[in-house]
Motif scaffolding. Structure first.
Motif, PDB file in Angstrom:
ATOM      1  N   ALA A   8       0.834  -1.202   0.000  1.00  0.00           N
ATOM      2  CA  ALA A   8       0.000   0.000   0.000  1.00  0.00           C
ATOM      3  C   ALA A   8       0.869   1.253   0.000  1.00  0.00           C
ATOM      4  O   ALA A   8       0.573   2.225  -0.705  1.00  0.00           O
ATOM      5  CB  ALA A   8      -0.931  -0.003   1.206  1.00  0.00           C
ATOM      6  N   HIS A   9       1.953   1.222   0.762  1.00  0.00           N
ATOM      7  CA  HIS A   9       2.862   2.372   0.802  1.00  0.00           C
ATOM      8  C   HIS A   9       3.490   2.618  -0.566  1.00  0.00           C
ATOM      9  O   HIS A   9       3.573   3.769  -1.028  1.00  0.00           O
ATOM     10  CB  HIS A   9       3.941   2.154   1.867  1.00  0.00           C
ATOM     11  CG  HIS A   9       4.924   3.271   1.972  1.00  0.00           C
ATOM     12  ND1 HIS A   9       4.585   4.505   2.472  1.00  0.00           N
ATOM     13  CD2 HIS A   9       6.223   3.354   1.611  1.00  0.00           C
ATOM     14  CE1 HIS A   9       5.645   5.296   2.435  1.00  0.00           C
ATOM     15  NE2 HIS A   9       6.648   4.618   1.913  1.00  0.00           N
ATOM     16  N   GLU A  10       3.936   1.547  -1.218  1.00  0.00           N
ATOM     17  CA  GLU A  10       4.520   1.688  -2.553  1.00  0.00           C
ATOM     18  C   GLU A  10       3.502   2.264  -3.541  1.00  0.00           C
ATOM     19  O   GLU A  10       3.847   3.105  -4.381  1.00  0.00           O
ATOM     20  CB  GLU A  10       5.021   0.335  -3.061  1.00  0.00           C
ATOM     21  CG  GLU A  10       6.244  -0.191  -2.337  1.00  0.00           C
ATOM     22  CD  GLU A  10       6.661  -1.571  -2.832  1.00  0.00           C
ATOM     23  OE1 GLU A  10       6.513  -1.840  -4.049  1.00  0.00           O
ATOM     24  OE2 GLU A  10       7.143  -2.369  -2.019  1.00  0.00           O
ATOM     25  N   ILE A  11       2.257   1.820  -3.443  1.00  0.00           N
ATOM     26  CA  ILE A  11       1.218   2.315  -4.354  1.00  0.00           C
ATOM     27  C   ILE A  11       0.905   3.783  -4.070  1.00  0.00           C
ATOM     28  O   ILE A  11       0.721   4.580  -4.995  1.00  0.00           O
ATOM     29  CB  ILE A  11      -0.043   1.432  -4.276  1.00  0.00           C
ATOM     30  CG1 ILE A  11       0.269   0.064  -4.878  1.00  0.00           C
ATOM     31  CG2 ILE A  11      -1.220   2.077  -4.986  1.00  0.00           C
ATOM     32  CD1 ILE A  11      -0.802  -0.972  -4.679  1.00  0.00           C
ATOM     33  N   VAL A  12       0.867   4.166  -2.804  1.00  0.00           N
ATOM     34  CA  VAL A  12       0.625   5.571  -2.459  1.00  0.00           C
ATOM     35  C   VAL A  12       1.730   6.454  -3.045  1.00  0.00           C
ATOM     36  O   VAL A  12       1.462   7.524  -3.617  1.00  0.00           O
ATOM     37  CB  VAL A  12       0.518   5.760  -0.928  1.00  0.00           C
ATOM     38  CG1 VAL A  12       0.616   7.222  -0.535  1.00  0.00           C
ATOM     39  CG2 VAL A  12      -0.777   5.159  -0.416  1.00  0.00           C
ATOM     40  N   VAL A  15       1.116   6.752  -6.776  1.00  0.00           N
ATOM     41  CA  VAL A  15      -0.011   7.641  -7.081  1.00  0.00           C
ATOM     42  C   VAL A  15       0.409   9.101  -6.904  1.00  0.00           C
ATOM     43  O   VAL A  15       0.091   9.959  -7.740  1.00  0.00           O
ATOM     44  CB  VAL A  15      -1.238   7.294  -6.204  1.00  0.00           C
ATOM     45  CG1 VAL A  15      -2.312   8.360  -6.306  1.00  0.00           C
ATOM     46  CG2 VAL A  15      -1.795   5.930  -6.603  1.00  0.00           C
ATOM     47  N   ARG A  16       1.145   9.382  -5.850  1.00  0.00           N
ATOM     48  CA  ARG A  16       1.644  10.750  -5.656  1.00  0.00           C
ATOM     49  C   ARG A  16       2.556  11.164  -6.807  1.00  0.00           C
ATOM     50  O   ARG A  16       2.492  12.293  -7.292  1.00  0.00           O
ATOM     51  CB  ARG A  16       2.408  10.850  -4.329  1.00  0.00           C
ATOM     52  CG  ARG A  16       1.528  10.846  -3.117  1.00  0.00           C
ATOM     53  CD  ARG A  16       2.343  10.950  -1.852  1.00  0.00           C
ATOM     54  NE  ARG A  16       1.484  10.912  -0.691  1.00  0.00           N
ATOM     55  CZ  ARG A  16       1.911  10.689   0.537  1.00  0.00           C
ATOM     56  NH1 ARG A  16       3.202  10.499   0.757  1.00  0.00           N
ATOM     57  NH2 ARG A  16       1.072  10.657   1.545  1.00  0.00           N
ATOM     58  N   ARG A  17       3.412  10.231  -7.238  1.00  0.00           N
ATOM     59  CA  ARG A  17       4.303  10.523  -8.360  1.00  0.00           C
ATOM     60  C   ARG A  17       3.484  10.848  -9.607  1.00  0.00           C
ATOM     61  O   ARG A  17       3.771  11.822 -10.315  1.00  0.00           O
ATOM     62  CB  ARG A  17       5.230   9.339  -8.633  1.00  0.00           C
ATOM     63  CG  ARG A  17       6.271   9.610  -9.719  1.00  0.00           C
ATOM     64  CD  ARG A  17       6.915   8.339 -10.239  1.00  0.00           C
ATOM     65  NE  ARG A  17       5.987   7.503 -10.987  1.00  0.00           N
ATOM     66  CZ  ARG A  17       5.615   7.737 -12.256  1.00  0.00           C
ATOM     67  NH1 ARG A  17       6.065   8.788 -12.913  1.00  0.00           N
ATOM     68  NH2 ARG A  17       4.784   6.906 -12.867  1.00  0.00           N
ATOM     69  N   GLN A  18       2.443  10.066  -9.851  1.00  0.00           N
ATOM     70  CA  GLN A  18       1.614  10.291 -11.026  1.00  0.00           C
ATOM     71  C   GLN A  18       0.901  11.642 -10.955  1.00  0.00           C
ATOM     72  O   GLN A  18       0.770  12.331 -11.974  1.00  0.00           O
ATOM     73  CB  GLN A  18       0.598   9.162 -11.195  1.00  0.00           C
ATOM     74  CG  GLN A  18       1.209   7.863 -11.657  1.00  0.00           C
ATOM     75  CD  GLN A  18       0.173   6.795 -11.940  1.00  0.00           C
ATOM     76  OE1 GLN A  18      -0.981   7.086 -12.219  1.00  0.00           O
ATOM     77  NE2 GLN A  18       0.601   5.534 -11.877  1.00  0.00           N
ATOM     78  N   PHE A  19       0.443  12.031  -9.772  1.00  0.00           N
ATOM     79  CA  PHE A  19      -0.203  13.345  -9.634  1.00  0.00           C
ATOM     80  C   PHE A  19       0.771  14.469  -9.980  1.00  0.00           C
ATOM     81  O   PHE A  19       0.378  15.494 -10.534  1.00  0.00           O
ATOM     82  CB  PHE A  19      -0.749  13.558  -8.224  1.00  0.00           C
ATOM     83  CG  PHE A  19      -2.106  12.955  -8.008  1.00  0.00           C
ATOM     84  CD1 PHE A  19      -3.160  13.268  -8.849  1.00  0.00           C
ATOM     85  CD2 PHE A  19      -2.343  12.089  -6.952  1.00  0.00           C
ATOM     86  CE1 PHE A  19      -4.423  12.735  -8.651  1.00  0.00           C
ATOM     87  CE2 PHE A  19      -3.594  11.548  -6.746  1.00  0.00           C
ATOM     88  CZ  PHE A  19      -4.642  11.862  -7.601  1.00  0.00           C
ATOM     89  N   ASN A  20       2.042  14.281  -9.657  1.00  0.00           N
ATOM     90  CA  ASN A  20       3.048  15.308  -9.943  1.00  0.00           C
ATOM     91  C   ASN A  20       3.508  15.298 -11.394  1.00  0.00           C
ATOM     92  O   ASN A  20       3.916  16.332 -11.926  1.00  0.00           O
ATOM     93  CB  ASN A  20       4.264  15.138  -9.028  1.00  0.00           C
ATOM     94  CG  ASN A  20       3.943  15.447  -7.582  1.00  0.00           C
ATOM     95  OD1 ASN A  20       3.088  16.275  -7.294  1.00  0.00           O
ATOM     96  ND2 ASN A  20       4.624  14.770  -6.676  1.00  0.00           N
ATOM     97  N   VAL A  21       3.457  14.153 -12.056  1.00  0.00           N
ATOM     98  CA  VAL A  21       4.043  14.013 -13.387  1.00  0.00           C
ATOM     99  C   VAL A  21       3.006  14.114 -14.509  1.00  0.00           C
ATOM    100  O   VAL A  21       3.271  14.719 -15.547  1.00  0.00           O
ATOM    101  CB  VAL A  21       4.805  12.662 -13.479  1.00  0.00           C
ATOM    102  CG1 VAL A  21       5.289  12.386 -14.884  1.00  0.00           C
ATOM    103  CG2 VAL A  21       5.965  12.653 -12.517  1.00  0.00           C
ATOM    104  N   ILE A  22       1.839  13.532 -14.323  1.00  0.00           N
ATOM    105  CA  ILE A  22       0.839  13.480 -15.393  1.00  0.00           C
ATOM    106  C   ILE A  22       0.022  14.762 -15.385  1.00  0.00           C
ATOM    107  O   ILE A  22      -0.679  15.063 -14.416  1.00  0.00           O
ATOM    108  CB  ILE A  22      -0.068  12.242 -15.243  1.00  0.00           C
ATOM    109  CG1 ILE A  22       0.763  10.967 -15.303  1.00  0.00           C
ATOM    110  CG2 ILE A  22      -1.153  12.234 -16.320  1.00  0.00           C
ATOM    111  CD1 ILE A  22      -0.001   9.691 -15.003  1.00  0.00           C
ATOM    112  N   PRO A  23       0.087  15.522 -16.486  1.00  0.00           N
ATOM    113  CA  PRO A  23      -0.664  16.782 -16.521  1.00  0.00           C
ATOM    114  C   PRO A  23      -2.177  16.546 -16.552  1.00  0.00           C
ATOM    115  O   PRO A  23      -2.664  15.656 -17.237  1.00  0.00           O
ATOM    116  CB  PRO A  23      -0.192  17.453 -17.827  1.00  0.00           C
ATOM    117  CG  PRO A  23       0.620  16.456 -18.565  1.00  0.00           C
ATOM    118  CD  PRO A  23       0.873  15.293 -17.671  1.00  0.00           C
ATOM    119  N   GLY A  24      -2.902  17.345 -15.779  1.00  0.00           N
ATOM    120  CA  GLY A  24      -4.357  17.294 -15.765  1.00  0.00           C
ATOM    121  C   GLY A  24      -4.943  16.189 -14.902  1.00  0.00           C
ATOM    122  O   GLY A  24      -6.167  16.033 -14.825  1.00  0.00           O
ATOM    123  N   LEU A  25      -4.114  15.428 -14.218  1.00  0.00           N
ATOM    124  CA  LEU A  25      -4.632  14.317 -13.401  1.00  0.00           C
ATOM    125  C   LEU A  25      -5.437  14.824 -12.216  1.00  0.00           C
ATOM    126  O   LEU A  25      -6.490  14.280 -11.894  1.00  0.00           O
ATOM    127  CB  LEU A  25      -3.482  13.417 -12.946  1.00  0.00           C
ATOM    128  CG  LEU A  25      -3.852  12.075 -12.350  1.00  0.00           C
ATOM    129  CD1 LEU A  25      -4.685  11.260 -13.329  1.00  0.00           C
ATOM    130  CD2 LEU A  25      -2.614  11.300 -11.972  1.00  0.00           C
TER     131      LEU A  25
END
Length: 163
Positions: A8-12, A15-25
């Motif tokens: 769960a920690h790895e997935i969190v 997800v945080r990384r994706q929020f920072n990297v993927i535009p418009g997420l």
């Protein structure tokens, strides 16, 4: 339980990384990368099962060859009786924590947002892995140890340490 927490920690973190990297997420216009989260979960599950799976195979063999079939029978009886009771307890406790949260969400004890609800959410965080992973995995552990013992049953003698 610890394996579920690690995954769960790895997935969190992903997800945080994706929020920072993927535009418009954050706005709902970007598309998340689900495959990476699924891969993290799958790899973690497989990685964390290596040691318990190995122990379930090795322990009956060591006990059977070193201590003999009588000691192996005792190991299996102890494993089945304690493992079954622990699995049932985990399934019931996990279900109780889950149901307590749902009950509070119906408006009991202040409903959603109350301190009771916050506590129930924490309890449900422990309860879900209890009823969905840890409890059922104990049944598989018991089954695996028994099958390994049955497959090698004719190879076990009285053991090196006969009493």
């Amino acid at each position: 339980m610890m394996a579920v927490g690690k995954a769960a920690h790895e997935i969190v973190l992903e997800v945080r990384r994706q929020f920072n990297v993927i535009p418009g997420l954050m706005e709902g216009t970007g598309e998340p990368d689900y495959k990476t989260c699924i891969a993290i979960s799958t790899e973690s599950a497989l990685r964390e099962m290596i040691l318990p799976g190995s122990l379930a195979v090795v322990v009956p063999l060591v006990v059977g060859f070193v201590l003999g079939k009588e000691a192996l029978a005792g190991l299996l009886v102890g494993t089945m009786s304690s493992g079954f009771l622990l699995a049932v307890m985990m399934a019931n406790a996990g279900g109780a924590w889950d149901n307590a949260k749902k009950w509070i969400e119906t408006g009991q004890y202040g409903g959603k947002g109350s301190d009771a609800h916050k506590a129930a959410v924490v309890g449900d965080t422990v309860g879900d892995p209890f009823k969905d992973t840890s409890g059922p995995s104990l049944n598989i552990l018991i089954k695996l140890m028994t099958i390994v013992s049955l497959v090698f049953a004719t190879s076990f003698g009285s053991g090196w340490l006969s009493f």
